[in-house]
Design an enzyme around this catalytic site. Sequence first.
Site, short mmCIF file in Angstrom:
data_model
loop_
_atom_site.label_atom_id
_atom_site.label_comp_id
_atom_site.label_asym_id
_atom_site.label_seq_id
_atom_site.Cartn_x
_atom_site.Cartn_y
_atom_site.Cartn_z
N HIS A 170 1.26 -0.91 -0.11
CA HIS A 170 -0.25 0.14 -0.44
C HIS A 170 0.87 1.17 0.33
O HIS A 170 0.54 2.36 -0.60
CB HIS A 170 -1.00 0.00 1.07
CG HIS A 170 -2.08 -1.02 0.97
ND1 HIS A 170 -1.82 -1.94 1.44
CD2 HIS A 170 -2.94 -0.91 0.03
CE1 HIS A 170 -3.08 -3.05 1.03
NE2 HIS A 170 -3.39 -2.24 0.17
N GLU A 202 -10.52 -10.80 -5.17
CA GLU A 202 -9.16 -10.95 -4.03
C GLU A 202 -9.10 -11.79 -3.22
O GLU A 202 -7.54 -12.24 -3.02
CB GLU A 202 -8.41 -9.55 -3.70
CG GLU A 202 -9.57 -8.83 -2.75
CD GLU A 202 -10.25 -7.77 -2.11
OE1 GLU A 202 -8.72 -6.92 -2.31
OE2 GLU A 202 -10.49 -7.52 -1.06
N ASN A 258 -4.13 -7.71 -7.17
CA ASN A 258 -2.98 -7.52 -5.52
C ASN A 258 -3.27 -8.49 -4.40
O ASN A 258 -2.02 -9.31 -4.88
CB ASN A 258 -2.53 -5.90 -5.34
CG ASN A 258 -3.06 -5.13 -6.45
OD1 ASN A 258 -3.12 -4.98 -7.44
ND2 ASN A 258 -3.19 -4.45 -5.74
N ASP A 259 -4.29 -8.86 -4.41
CA ASP A 259 -4.41 -9.81 -2.95
C ASP A 259 -4.79 -10.96 -3.12
O ASP A 259 -4.12 -11.82 -3.15
CB ASP A 259 -5.64 -9.36 -2.02
CG ASP A 259 -5.54 -8.10 -1.02
OD1 ASP A 259 -3.92 -8.30 -0.45
OD2 ASP A 259 -6.14 -7.03 -0.77
N ARG A 267 2.52 -9.90 -0.37
CA ARG A 267 2.62 -8.77 -1.51
C ARG A 267 3.40 -7.39 -0.79
O ARG A 267 4.14 -6.85 -1.64
CB ARG A 267 1.12 -8.17 -1.95
CG ARG A 267 0.80 -7.57 -0.55
CD ARG A 267 -0.98 -6.67 -0.97
NE ARG A 267 -1.06 -5.91 -1.45
CZ ARG A 267 -1.97 -5.14 -1.58
NH1 ARG A 267 -3.78 -5.78 -0.99
NH2 ARG A 267 -2.43 -3.92 -1.72
N CYS A 304 -9.85 -3.69 -10.62
CA CYS A 304 -8.86 -2.63 -10.44
C CYS A 304 -7.32 -3.02 -9.41
O CYS A 304 -6.99 -2.27 -8.75
CB CYS A 304 -10.07 -1.93 -9.18
SG CYS A 304 -9.72 -3.54 -7.90
C1 PEP Z 1 -6.27 -5.59 -4.25
O1 PEP Z 1 -5.60 -6.36 -3.59
O2 PEP Z 1 -5.40 -5.79 -6.26
C2 PEP Z 1 -6.49 -3.96 -4.77
C3 PEP Z 1 -7.45 -3.28 -5.63
O3 PEP Z 1 -6.82 -3.80 -3.11
P1 PEP Z 1 -5.85 -3.28 -2.22
O4 PEP Z 1 -5.09 -2.72 -2.95
O5 PEP Z 1 -6.59 -1.86 -1.68
O6 PEP Z 1 -5.72 -4.09 -0.70
MG MG Z 2 -6.80 -5.12 -2.15
#
Ligand code: PEP
Ligand code: MG
Length: 583
Positions: A198, A441, A464-465, A475, A508
């Site tokens: 993040h 996710e 990502n998750d 991650r 996303c």
């Molecule tokens: C993800 O996990 O890909 C996502 C968009 O949410 P975040 O990165 O906020 O966990």
């Molecule tokens: Mg996420």
Amino acid sequence: MGTVFEQRLRGLPVSPGIAIGNLRVEARDCSAPLIHPITEEELPGEWKRFEAALVRTEEELAALKQRVEAVSGATEAAIFDAHLLFLRDSTIIGKLKQELPLRMQNIESVYYAVVQNFMEVMRTVDDPYLRSRVMDIRDVLQRVLRNMQSGGEVRRVLPPVEPRCILAAYELTPGDTAELDRKNVLGFVTETGSAMSHTAILARSLGLPAVVAVPRLVMDSRTGSPAILDGYEGLLIINPTEETQERYLSLRAEREKAYRELVEMRELPAVTTDGHRVHLAANVEFAHEFESIRRSGAEGVGLYRTEFFLLGTGESMPDEEEQYKHYRRLVEECSPEEVIFRTLDAGGDKLPFEPSSEREDNPALGWRGIRVSLSRAEIFKQQLRAVLRASAHGKAGVMFPMVSGVTEVRRTLKLLDECREELRARGQAYNEKMRVGVMIEVPSAAMVADVLARYVDFFSIGTNDLTQYTIAVDRVNHRVAPIFRVTHPGVVRLMARTIEAGIPTTICGEMGGDLNMLPLLVGLGATEISVGTHLLPVVRVAIRHLNYEECKSMAQHALQAEDSMTIRSLSRSMALKSYPDLF
Ligand code: PEP
Ligand code: MG
């Protein structure tokens, strides 16, 4: 002073851009202290504090040894002998004596840097036993630091920084990053970190050049040294020569010009050469980004990460009324386009829901996302009502993070229904047709996407998750960053399975902003791609160079591939063929 040489440190580029300024070094990790300068007169006092901390740590370790001996026996207790030996290790103390008068910084920050360097060396030795001692050393380090801090002030936030600096830190948490003094910090570089963290995501949304995972960064850099941070190549150049400076000044001008040209094309739709339309939306984290949504040409917001607004100030959470006003402002700003509000995603590697909540051994698998919201239904409902009320002023949608299966969806939809009823009873307006979605996710959610699709209007794949949980790779852990592969066949097949469920599906996660990956995402049939506003202009132009039919057949090949490298090179080859000039 001797000749100063240009020095280049390499890391992982996570946020593009070039910063030119002076270094400001912050040598702490989660428990390490901040750096502050000291005077000659303060030197003896610093040694006294250090000695007192060693004594306290010795007592602590001796007591621990006794306890373990009583419960498990002498063999197990003997591990603390190694701790005790390390505590008074003459190499470390000798180095500290040498470094302290050179650096003239508070003793804990110098001790920290010296021990970090020692651990780095230990990590490279051939003997596996010695390598495994690194954890013991880290334990001793943390104990000493804690014992030094407990007598004094423990500051949570970063101290003020000089104007126009490049921050070099051992580690930056998402909270630290959100609080950075943006007027003065031109970019940052860290010793730890990964592209999906993040912290990296925030750097991109703040438009700050950033490089992470630079080995020996804290040891090798000094506050005040002139430096250039290259967020494209992942380079920190300390003491750049005049020639390097000039090259970077013109490179920065060139990049900025190219970017302005892309932004000028913002009115053009993201449509492939054979007429396939992809919806292009923005990922947003902060209120100050609201203005850039329109400027980037985004067709609305595909992901508003509400956790920074809700938890980022360190004060109490905004109530329903405050949330409503804030959400309404965003909805009106984007009208007639849609804004998708992702409900609070706290916990895991993000901001904690309650600062004092109990420590979890596996936070990524613990109390986070929708689990937090469902166990705090009244707080969750405040957010749901605020979003519903905002939906009366434009186009709003809502989606839920970290859903693992249908039970959570049913419980959430029930709460949403209760909120609608409460608003009706209050006579407050909302849009009956507000779209409701689920983030995909967690692998189990992707596996049951066909079931979830019966309950909601859309999916949004958080790559990502999804990657983290599918291939069990943290991650945010820089040591496993090289094996964090979004093109692992397991991940790609789960994405395909999700899209096959047949409801509109957005990508996303950060994968959507990777030019190499766009052919694959378009070919798999994603209906929308949502990325940070600064990436939107280039993603739009890239899509306009793709051929949908070719992407589809490439994606079919990818789904048959055995490994991540094959899938990556299939997509990358098509990207290079379609828009070579955009790289
Ligand atoms: C993800 O996990 O890909 C996502 C968009 O949410 P975040 O990165 O906020 O966990
Ligand atoms: Mg996420």
